[in-house]
Design a protein around this motif. Structure first.
Motif, PDB file in Angstrom:
ATOM      1  N   ARG A 198      -9.970  -3.754 -11.467  1.00 21.62           N
ATOM      2  CA  ARG A 198      -9.084  -2.804 -10.878  1.00 21.62           C
ATOM      3  C   ARG A 198      -9.400  -2.637  -9.561  1.00 21.62           C
ATOM      4  O   ARG A 198     -10.591  -3.093  -8.836  1.00 21.62           O
ATOM      5  CB  ARG A 198      -9.099  -1.533 -11.755  1.00 21.62           C
ATOM      6  CG  ARG A 198     -10.131  -0.460 -11.180  1.00 21.62           C
ATOM      7  CD  ARG A 198     -10.239   0.829 -12.135  1.00 21.62           C
ATOM      8  NE  ARG A 198     -11.075   1.631 -11.601  1.00 21.62           N
ATOM      9  CZ  ARG A 198     -12.606   1.474 -11.648  1.00 21.62           C
ATOM     10  NH1 ARG A 198     -12.958   0.482 -12.334  1.00 21.62           N
ATOM     11  NH2 ARG A 198     -13.306   2.381 -11.172  1.00 21.62           N
ATOM     12  N   ASP A 199      -8.503  -2.390  -8.595  1.00 16.93           N
ATOM     13  CA  ASP A 199      -8.615  -1.884  -7.318  1.00 16.93           C
ATOM     14  C   ASP A 199      -9.005  -0.314  -7.479  1.00 16.93           C
ATOM     15  O   ASP A 199      -8.560   0.618  -7.987  1.00 16.93           O
ATOM     16  CB  ASP A 199      -6.990  -1.631  -6.796  1.00 16.93           C
ATOM     17  CG  ASP A 199      -7.029  -1.282  -4.995  1.00 16.93           C
ATOM     18  OD1 ASP A 199      -8.184  -0.623  -4.989  1.00 16.93           O
ATOM     19  OD2 ASP A 199      -5.926  -1.206  -4.689  1.00 16.93           O
ATOM     20  N   GLN A 202      -7.676   3.201  -6.476  1.00 14.59           N
ATOM     21  CA  GLN A 202      -6.316   3.940  -7.297  1.00 14.59           C
ATOM     22  C   GLN A 202      -6.970   5.227  -8.039  1.00 14.59           C
ATOM     23  O   GLN A 202      -8.226   5.096  -8.111  1.00 14.59           O
ATOM     24  CB  GLN A 202      -6.029   2.593  -8.426  1.00 14.59           C
ATOM     25  CG  GLN A 202      -5.354   1.525  -8.080  1.00 14.59           C
ATOM     26  CD  GLN A 202      -4.250   1.631  -6.825  1.00 14.59           C
ATOM     27  OE1 GLN A 202      -3.430   2.649  -6.923  1.00 14.59           O
ATOM     28  NE2 GLN A 202      -4.453   1.088  -5.847  1.00 14.59           N
ATOM     29  N   THR A 228       4.284  -4.786 -10.583  1.00 10.57           N
ATOM     30  CA  THR A 228       3.346  -3.854  -9.845  1.00 10.57           C
ATOM     31  C   THR A 228       4.199  -3.103  -9.026  1.00 10.57           C
ATOM     32  O   THR A 228       3.370  -2.100  -8.274  1.00 10.57           O
ATOM     33  CB  THR A 228       2.912  -5.229  -8.969  1.00 10.57           C
ATOM     34  OG1 THR A 228       3.708  -6.034  -8.408  1.00 10.57           O
ATOM     35  CG2 THR A 228       1.800  -6.043  -9.758  1.00 10.57           C
ATOM     36  N   SER A 232       3.584   0.712  -8.588  1.00 10.93           N
ATOM     37  CA  SER A 232       3.171   1.318  -7.084  1.00 10.93           C
ATOM     38  C   SER A 232       3.928   2.752  -6.883  1.00 10.93           C
ATOM     39  O   SER A 232       3.599   3.794  -5.996  1.00 10.93           O
ATOM     40  CB  SER A 232       3.554   0.235  -5.788  1.00 10.93           C
ATOM     41  OG  SER A 232       5.124   0.135  -5.818  1.00 10.93           O
ATOM     42  N   GLU A 295      -2.579  -4.916 -15.991  1.00 12.51           N
ATOM     43  CA  GLU A 295      -2.992  -5.678 -14.780  1.00 12.51           C
ATOM     44  C   GLU A 295      -2.189  -4.947 -13.512  1.00 12.51           C
ATOM     45  O   GLU A 295      -2.650  -4.679 -12.379  1.00 12.51           O
ATOM     46  CB  GLU A 295      -2.979  -7.170 -14.724  1.00 12.51           C
ATOM     47  CG  GLU A 295      -4.060  -7.719 -15.860  1.00 12.51           C
ATOM     48  CD  GLU A 295      -3.840  -9.230 -15.506  1.00 12.51           C
ATOM     49  OE1 GLU A 295      -2.909  -9.861 -15.486  1.00 12.51           O
ATOM     50  OE2 GLU A 295      -5.004  -9.593 -16.194  1.00 12.51           O
ATOM     51  N   ASN A 299      -3.812  -2.953 -10.456  1.00 14.35           N
ATOM     52  CA  ASN A 299      -3.518  -3.648  -9.310  1.00 14.35           C
ATOM     53  C   ASN A 299      -2.270  -3.466  -8.669  1.00 14.35           C
ATOM     54  O   ASN A 299      -1.762  -4.599  -8.596  1.00 14.35           O
ATOM     55  CB  ASN A 299      -4.201  -4.838  -9.341  1.00 14.35           C
ATOM     56  CG  ASN A 299      -5.594  -4.948  -9.333  1.00 14.35           C
ATOM     57  OD1 ASN A 299      -6.438  -4.745  -8.477  1.00 14.35           O
ATOM     58  ND2 ASN A 299      -6.178  -5.305 -10.659  1.00 14.35           N
ATOM     59  N   LYS A 302       1.170  -3.095  -2.710  1.00 17.56           N
ATOM     60  CA  LYS A 302       1.144  -2.023  -1.628  1.00 17.56           C
ATOM     61  C   LYS A 302       2.318  -1.562  -1.021  1.00 17.56           C
ATOM     62  O   LYS A 302       2.918  -2.527  -0.494  1.00 17.56           O
ATOM     63  CB  LYS A 302       0.072  -2.616  -0.726  1.00 17.56           C
ATOM     64  CG  LYS A 302      -1.307  -2.966  -1.019  1.00 17.56           C
ATOM     65  CD  LYS A 302      -2.102  -1.860  -1.616  1.00 17.56           C
ATOM     66  CE  LYS A 302      -3.487  -2.215  -2.075  1.00 17.56           C
ATOM     67  NZ  LYS A 302      -4.513  -1.266  -2.688  1.00 17.56           N
TER      68      LYS A 302
END
Length: 342
Positions: A198-199, A202, A228, A232, A295, A299, A302
């Motif tokens: 993962r990022d 977060q 995604t 976000s 996923e 992630n 942005k």
């Protein structure tokens, strides 16, 4: 009777015997090479302890063969075909009696499948398992608390979202609990993999929180390239302290009272899952997410998006402010109106 006459009679008897033996052999071969009497794939259950006579009776009873006259002779001629094993087997059109017996002797039982789709709920899985003809039923009537114990999980564990949606192969007689254990172990493995990749920026404190977010993403869009971006939006809202305000959580919290529509009253009615009322994530996942949604939650893109609404064509329009969002809502309603007028 002279010796020459005796010899002639003996030769005649031998000739007749050989001819009869040849004829019988040909009949047996014809029987062995004859296709089963089926026009589509057929599942055949051979009970434990079934012998040669029992198998013959089953085949005749189910009209898979017309007559068992030559059946015992074939097994004597080819004894390797007589070592059949109990189980449930798949017979296919064109399969001969010999091929069928080889299959029964191999012990290669039919592989059945249970397909659990992304976005489905635990109650859907339990219903599907209960309706599966060849699944051994051990969980009928059990509460979720009892199911938690049956799975060997800590008391009070939540099961929603904890099973990985996929197609699971099994043989007849596999229990519903065994299939759920496989799906649970698979989700644990994949969730751990996604969590490690993962990022880390977060705002998740635990893998469970990531799983909850993934379940929301799963219910909000079926468009792969949008996942995604949807994630976000919710991440951006969490960071700003905004409520998620996502309809699928409201629907989940309504339970059996949901009949297909959400009213303003429903949006205002407090439940542990109504994200129009509560802040942050709901207490548990609301569905079983697939890997793509996991996923996406791990992630997310942005973006500065804070809103999205259906565009009327299967996707969504994403916006960064309320004014643009309201315009997107008006556009969506116009598209729907035009479709209804056609």
């Amino acid at each position: 009777m002279n010796r020459k006459r005796k010899l002639s009679i003996a030769l005649l008897i031998v000739t007749v015997a050989l001819s009869l033996l040849y004829w019988c052999h040909q009949r047996i071969e014809h029987f062995a090479d004859k296709p089963l009497n089926i026009e589509q794939e057929t599942l055949f259950k051979l009970p434990a302890g079934t012998g040669r006579v029992g198998l013959e009776e089953l085949l005749v009873r189910d009209k898979l063969i017309y007559s068992g006259r030559w059946f015992p002779w074939l097994l004597r001629l080819e004894p390797e075909l007589a070592g059949f094993k109990a189980g449930t087997y798949r017979f296919t059109p064109g399969m001969t009696v010999r091929q069928m017996l080889k299959l029964l002797a191999s012990g290669k039982e039919a592989q059945l499948s249970a397909r659990f789709i992304e976005g489905s709920r635990l109650r859907d899985w339990l219903q599907q398992l209960q309706e599966a003809k060849y699944v051994k039923q051990t969980l009928t009537g059990k509460s979720e608390a009892e199911l938690v114990l049956a799975l060997g999980l800590p008391e009070g564990s939540s099961l929603e979202g904890r099973f990985y949606p996929d197609t699971y192969l099994y043989t007849a007689g596999t229990s519903d609990l065994a299939l759920l254990k496989r799906a649970h172990a698979r989700m644990d493995k994949i969730l751990q993999e996604v969590w490690l990749a993962r990022d880390v920026s977060q705002p998740y404190k635990t893998p469970e929180q990531l799983l909850i977010m993934a379940s929301i993403v799963e219910k909000e869009t079926g468009v792969a390239e949008e996942r995604t971006k949807v994630a976000s939006v919710f991440i951006n809202r969490l960071r700003l302290g905004m409520r998620l305000q996502t309809d699928p959580t409201v629907i989940y919290g309504m339970g059996e009272s949901y009949t297909g529509n959400i009213s303003r009253k429903d949006l205002d009615t407090a439940t542990p899952y109504n994200t129009y009322v509560i802040s942050g994530l709901p207490p548990t996942p609301i569905a079983m997410p697939g890997r793509a949604s996991l996923e996406a939650a791990a992630n997310p893109a942005k973006t500065d998006y804070l809103y999205f609404v259906a565009d009327g064509n299967g996707g969504h329009t994403f916006t960064t402010n309320l004014t643009s969002h309201n315009q997107a809502v008006r556009t969506y309603r116009q598209v729907q109106k035009e479709k209804n007028e056609k």
